[in-house]
Design a protein around this motif. Structure first.
Motif, PDB file in Angstrom:
ATOM      1  N   TYR A  28       0.825  -1.201   0.000  1.00  0.00           N
ATOM      2  CA  TYR A  28       0.000   0.000   0.000  1.00  0.00           C
ATOM      3  C   TYR A  28       0.862   1.255   0.000  1.00  0.00           C
ATOM      4  CZ  TYR A  28      -3.495   3.433   1.194  1.00  0.00           C
ATOM      5  OH  TYR A  28      -4.307   4.526   1.169  1.00  0.00           O
ATOM      6  N   ALA A  29       1.926   1.256   0.807  1.00  0.00           N
ATOM      7  CA  ALA A  29       2.798   2.433   0.865  1.00  0.00           C
ATOM      8  C   ALA A  29       3.442   2.706  -0.487  1.00  0.00           C
ATOM      9  CB  ALA A  29       3.867   2.232   1.944  1.00  0.00           C
ATOM     10  N   PHE A  30       3.917   1.664  -1.179  1.00  0.00           N
ATOM     11  CA  PHE A  30       4.512   1.859  -2.505  1.00  0.00           C
ATOM     12  C   PHE A  30       3.471   2.338  -3.515  1.00  0.00           C
ATOM     13  CE2 PHE A  30       8.063  -1.066  -1.221  1.00  0.00           C
ATOM     14  CZ  PHE A  30       9.066  -0.114  -1.363  1.00  0.00           C
ATOM     15  N   GLY A  31       2.286   1.730  -3.502  1.00  0.00           N
ATOM     16  CA  GLY A  31       1.236   2.150  -4.420  1.00  0.00           C
ATOM     17  C   GLY A  31       0.774   3.567  -4.151  1.00  0.00           C
ATOM     18  N   SER A  32       0.653   3.916  -2.892  1.00  0.00           N
ATOM     19  CA  SER A  32       0.241   5.263  -2.528  1.00  0.00           C
ATOM     20  C   SER A  32       1.293   6.287  -2.937  1.00  0.00           C
ATOM     21  CB  SER A  32      -0.007   5.341  -1.018  1.00  0.00           C
ATOM     22  OG  SER A  32      -0.296   6.660  -0.631  1.00  0.00           O
ATOM     23  N   ALA A  33       2.558   5.976  -2.703  1.00  0.00           N
ATOM     24  CA  ALA A  33       3.633   6.905  -3.089  1.00  0.00           C
ATOM     25  C   ALA A  33       3.664   7.096  -4.599  1.00  0.00           C
ATOM     26  CB  ALA A  33       4.972   6.387  -2.585  1.00  0.00           C
ATOM     27  N   ASN A  39      -0.242  12.613  -8.776  1.00  0.00           N
ATOM     28  CA  ASN A  39      -1.315  13.534  -8.421  1.00  0.00           C
ATOM     29  C   ASN A  39      -1.311  13.703  -6.906  1.00  0.00           C
ATOM     30  OD1 ASN A  39      -3.637  15.022  -8.130  1.00  0.00           O
ATOM     31  ND2 ASN A  39      -5.032  13.412  -8.812  1.00  0.00           N
ATOM     32  N   ALA A  40      -0.960  14.877  -6.439  1.00  0.00           N
ATOM     33  CA  ALA A  40      -0.841  15.116  -4.999  1.00  0.00           C
ATOM     34  C   ALA A  40      -2.203  15.095  -4.300  1.00  0.00           C
ATOM     35  CB  ALA A  40      -0.149  16.442  -4.739  1.00  0.00           C
ATOM     36  N   ASN A  41      -3.281  15.305  -5.032  1.00  0.00           N
ATOM     37  CA  ASN A  41      -4.626  15.320  -4.451  1.00  0.00           C
ATOM     38  C   ASN A  41      -5.351  13.994  -4.652  1.00  0.00           C
ATOM     39  OD1 ASN A  41      -4.375  17.996  -3.605  1.00  0.00           O
ATOM     40  ND2 ASN A  41      -4.959  18.744  -5.630  1.00  0.00           N
ATOM     41  N   ASP A  42      -4.628  12.917  -4.876  1.00  0.00           N
ATOM     42  CA  ASP A  42      -5.237  11.618  -5.132  1.00  0.00           C
ATOM     43  C   ASP A  42      -5.967  11.129  -3.890  1.00  0.00           C
ATOM     44  OD1 ASP A  42      -5.771   9.294  -6.614  1.00  0.00           O
ATOM     45  OD2 ASP A  42      -4.172   8.246  -5.545  1.00  0.00           O
ATOM     46  N   GLY A  47      -2.058   8.911   1.512  1.00  0.00           N
ATOM     47  CA  GLY A  47      -0.886   8.573   2.311  1.00  0.00           C
ATOM     48  C   GLY A  47      -1.248   8.340   3.770  1.00  0.00           C
ATOM     49  N   PHE A  48      -0.260   7.869   4.525  1.00  0.00           N
ATOM     50  CA  PHE A  48      -0.516   7.578   5.937  1.00  0.00           C
ATOM     51  C   PHE A  48      -0.772   8.847   6.745  1.00  0.00           C
ATOM     52  CE2 PHE A  48       1.834   3.675   4.693  1.00  0.00           C
ATOM     53  CZ  PHE A  48       0.811   2.783   4.959  1.00  0.00           C
ATOM     54  N   ALA A  49      -0.194   9.965   6.333  1.00  0.00           N
ATOM     55  CA  ALA A  49      -0.466  11.230   7.019  1.00  0.00           C
ATOM     56  C   ALA A  49      -1.922  11.642   6.847  1.00  0.00           C
ATOM     57  CB  ALA A  49       0.458  12.316   6.486  1.00  0.00           C
ATOM     58  N   ASP A  50      -2.478  11.411   5.654  1.00  0.00           N
ATOM     59  CA  ASP A  50      -3.890  11.706   5.432  1.00  0.00           C
ATOM     60  C   ASP A  50      -4.781  10.805   6.276  1.00  0.00           C
ATOM     61  OD1 ASP A  50      -3.210  13.674   3.607  1.00  0.00           O
ATOM     62  OD2 ASP A  50      -3.300  12.299   1.895  1.00  0.00           O
ATOM     63  N   PHE A  51      -4.362   9.546   6.448  1.00  0.00           N
ATOM     64  CA  PHE A  51      -5.095   8.645   7.332  1.00  0.00           C
ATOM     65  C   PHE A  51      -5.111   9.194   8.758  1.00  0.00           C
ATOM     66  CE2 PHE A  51      -4.678   4.880   4.459  1.00  0.00           C
ATOM     67  CZ  PHE A  51      -6.006   4.528   4.471  1.00  0.00           C
ATOM     68  N   ALA A  52      -3.979   9.621   9.239  1.00  0.00           N
ATOM     69  CA  ALA A  52      -3.891  10.141  10.607  1.00  0.00           C
ATOM     70  C   ALA A  52      -4.759  11.385  10.765  1.00  0.00           C
ATOM     71  CB  ALA A  52      -2.444  10.438  10.962  1.00  0.00           C
ATOM     72  N   ASP A  53      -4.757  12.259   9.761  1.00  0.00           N
ATOM     73  CA  ASP A  53      -5.595  13.461   9.830  1.00  0.00           C
ATOM     74  C   ASP A  53      -7.084  13.098   9.850  1.00  0.00           C
ATOM     75  OD1 ASP A  53      -3.357  15.072   9.823  1.00  0.00           O
ATOM     76  OD2 ASP A  53      -3.433  15.447   7.648  1.00  0.00           O
ATOM     77  N   ALA A  54      -7.475  12.131   9.020  1.00  0.00           N
ATOM     78  CA  ALA A  54      -8.883  11.736   8.977  1.00  0.00           C
ATOM     79  C   ALA A  54      -9.312  11.092  10.294  1.00  0.00           C
ATOM     80  CB  ALA A  54      -9.116  10.786   7.811  1.00  0.00           C
ATOM     81  N   ILE A  55      -8.473  10.250  10.860  1.00  0.00           N
ATOM     82  CA  ILE A  55      -8.802   9.623  12.145  1.00  0.00           C
ATOM     83  C   ILE A  55      -8.909  10.678  13.236  1.00  0.00           C
ATOM     84  CG2 ILE A  55      -7.907   8.087  13.951  1.00  0.00           C
ATOM     85  CD1 ILE A  55      -6.817   6.313  11.667  1.00  0.00           C
TER      86      ILE A  55
END
Length: 151
Positions: A28-33, A39-42, A47-55
């Protein structure tokens, strides 16, 4: 010693248990990167940072309109729907079961020994009997000769 008879130690058993999850996280990390590089807005593989923000936003920050924490209010609404469906299905099954037990005509209609179900069971045994391989003989069970329907 054969592989089928070997037992892993506690440490290797833990490592083998965690291995699929670690591989999934790495993939997942490789695919996400790779997607975020294009596309930075994908939003498909954030990314994992977006996961942390959403949680953080869903669990610890109250909704400005309602003042509720979204994770807990959504979870409570889902559990209410789940238990409502479970209750409706339980009451329906209980009522139908009681009616089958009290009314002989309904019991005869829905009984597995009704003529229709007996016909279906016979058809199951005889459906291939007219095929070239069956030559008109009923199918026989190797486990018990009493599995054939009565005539």
């Amino acid at each position: 010693m054969r592989w089928i008879n070997t037992r892993p130690s506690r440490g290797s058993q833990l490592a083998l248990t965690l291995l699929p999850f670690v591989l999934l996280i790495v993939a997942y990390a490789f695919g996400s990167a790779a997607r975020l590089a294009e596309n930075a807005n994908d939003k498909l593989l954030p990314g994992f940072a977006d996961f942390a923000d959403a949680i953080n936003r869903l669990v610890f920050v109250a909704d400005p309109r309602t003042g509720e924490y979204l994770l807990w209010s959504d979870t409570a609404a889902s559990l209410v729907r789940l238990f409502a469906g479970l209750g409706i299905s339980t009451v329906t099954a209980l009522v139908i079961g009681m009616l089958i037990g009290m009314l002989p005509y309904l019991r005869a209609l829905l009984s597995p020994s009704s003529p229709l179900s007996r016909w279906c069971r016979r058809w199951r045994y005889y459906r291939f009997s007219s095929s070239p391989w069956g030559l008109g003989k009923p199918l026989r069970s190797r486990s018990s000769p009493s599995a054939l329907p009565r005539r």
